[in-house]
Design an enzyme around this catalytic site. Structure first.
Site, PDB file in Angstrom:
ATOM      1  N   SER A 198       0.799  -1.448  -0.016  1.00  0.00           N
ATOM      2  CA  SER A 198      -0.142  -0.052  -0.142  1.00  0.00           C
ATOM      3  C   SER A 198       0.843   1.282  -0.045  1.00  0.00           C
ATOM      4  O   SER A 198       1.622   1.454  -1.001  1.00  0.00           O
ATOM      5  CB  SER A 198      -0.914  -0.067   1.139  1.00  0.00           C
ATOM      6  OG  SER A 198      -1.929   0.943   1.116  1.00  0.00           O
ATOM      7  N   ASP A 230     -11.592   0.033   0.669  1.00  0.00           N
ATOM      8  CA  ASP A 230     -11.101  -1.034   0.055  1.00  0.00           C
ATOM      9  C   ASP A 230     -11.179  -0.655  -1.555  1.00  0.00           C
ATOM     10  O   ASP A 230     -10.348  -0.595  -2.369  1.00  0.00           O
ATOM     11  CB  ASP A 230     -11.723  -2.353   0.334  1.00  0.00           C
ATOM     12  CG  ASP A 230     -10.802  -3.495  -0.148  1.00  0.00           C
ATOM     13  OD1 ASP A 230      -9.618  -3.420   0.097  1.00  0.00           O
ATOM     14  OD2 ASP A 230     -11.403  -4.370  -1.077  1.00  0.00           O
ATOM     15  N   HIS A 250      -7.509  -4.809  -1.120  1.00  0.00           N
ATOM     16  CA  HIS A 250      -6.273  -3.879  -0.681  1.00  0.00           C
ATOM     17  C   HIS A 250      -5.955  -4.607   0.402  1.00  0.00           C
ATOM     18  O   HIS A 250      -6.387  -4.353   1.670  1.00  0.00           O
ATOM     19  CB  HIS A 250      -6.678  -2.601  -0.400  1.00  0.00           C
ATOM     20  CG  HIS A 250      -5.573  -1.807  -0.305  1.00  0.00           C
ATOM     21  ND1 HIS A 250      -4.755  -1.512  -1.236  1.00  0.00           N
ATOM     22  CD2 HIS A 250      -5.213  -0.898   0.885  1.00  0.00           C
ATOM     23  CE1 HIS A 250      -3.950  -0.457  -0.960  1.00  0.00           C
ATOM     24  NE2 HIS A 250      -3.723  -0.307   0.427  1.00  0.00           N
TER      25      HIS A 250
END
Length: 328
Positions: free
Chosen positions: A176, A273, A307
């Protein structure tokens, strides 16, 4: 018989780093070089405030540093045979995501992922929303994560552990926000890393009217900077955005190993997400297309889901990293 001493780049760098640290600490300062029997010492602007070296593999440190207004920490995961082999090892810098910390990959299973693998894994704090950057503004004191990692932590690791202090001895990877940090560091500091990986990390800052830049500014203002921002608001520092934007730094990735992972089906009931992985997928596809046109090889994976960290992709990445870097 005496053998001829041949200075290597690694030894020269370590000697220079130790001298610089000793000067910074003053005449009474001592810089330790770690071996199987030596604990780590201060240096490079870092003073160890806490340490944990009892675990045979996972060593922990918390530092005082002028670059960060609180005491950031790092986990250093050593190979199984580090204390007995006498070997020198390549290093992976593994960067956590937003709203996470330096312990996240230990929670996720990094000890099992690396069991039996000849690599040191360094997992530093990067702030809840530090974006692996020196921010344009901060209302809570220094939060210079980029300077802490690049100018202090990397040379400190090389001085205190048996590492290859050169690009072919280092990889950078992350999830991320950390995946973005990995792409950014590999491009801005071209001679530091031979392999770069982004697991659900954004690769394009300006697309969709700068959605990722806006998110970096909003999240850092709320979580890290007390209303300050990474890139400046309402007007961005455009030079900083360009310097950090992977899609604008293509030539910096040439001759590096590149590994990209993105999810194709975020949870439609979870706006966080959806926003994150939609931007990740679109940005990585843009980046991959530009790499293709530039003739820069890369490995990419589009996986079901949204994610989150994918252990199977982490394992695949680790094997590729070890294959690319100098051997222990």
């Amino acid at each position: 018989m005496l053998s001829e001493y041949r200075p290597t780049r690694r030894n020269i760098l370590k000697a220079a780093g130790g001298l610089s640290a000793a000067v910074a600490l003053g005449a009474g300062g001592v810089v330790a070089t770690a071996s199987a029997a030596h604990a780590a010492g201060d240096g490079f602007g870092l003073r160890i405030a806490e340490r944990g070296e009892a675990d045979p593999r996972m060593w922990y440190y918390r530092f005082e540093t002028a670059e960060i207004g609180w005491k950031p920490a790092v986990n250093v995961l050593l190979p199984d045979d580090y204390h007995t082999s006498g070997r020198t090892y390549p290093v992976l810098y593994l960067l956590h995501g937003g709203l996470q910390d330096f312990i996240e990959f230990d929670r996720q299973g990094v000890r099992a992922w690396t069991a039996g693998k000849p690599i040191i894994v360094v997992m530093p704090d990067g702030g809840q929303a530090g974006w692996y950057s020196n921010p344009v503004s901060s209302n809570v004191g220094p939060r210079n994560w980029e300077s802490f990692h690049i100018n202090q932590l990397i040379p400190w690791i090389d001085a205190n552990f048996r590492t290859y202090a050169e690009d072919d001895g280092r990889a950078v990877s992350g999830f991320s926000m950390g995946g973005f940090g990995a792409l950014k560091y590999a491009a801005k500091y071209w001679g530091h890393f031979a392999s770069v990986s982004a697991h659900s990390g954004p690769a394009s800052l300006r697309r969709d009217f700068g959605a990722v830049v806006h998110w970096a500014n909003v999240s850092s203002a709320a979580k890290d900077l007390g209303g300050g921002t990474v890139y400046g608001a309402p007007l961005w520092d455009q030079a900083r955005v360009t310097a950090d934007n992977p899609v604008e730094r293509l030539e910096s990735y040439r001759n590096k190993r590149i590994f990209l992972v993105a999810g194709t089906s975020p949870d439609r009931t979870n706006p966080f997400d959806v926003f994150n992985e939609t931007q990740v997928l679109a940005g990585q596809r843009e980046f991959r297309g530009l790499l293709d046109r530039a003739g820069i090889p890369h490995e990419w994976h589009e996986e079901p889901g949204g994610h989150f960290i994918r252990p199977d992709m982490m394992l695949r990445d680790l094997d590729g990293i070890i294959d690319r870097l100098r051997k222990a």
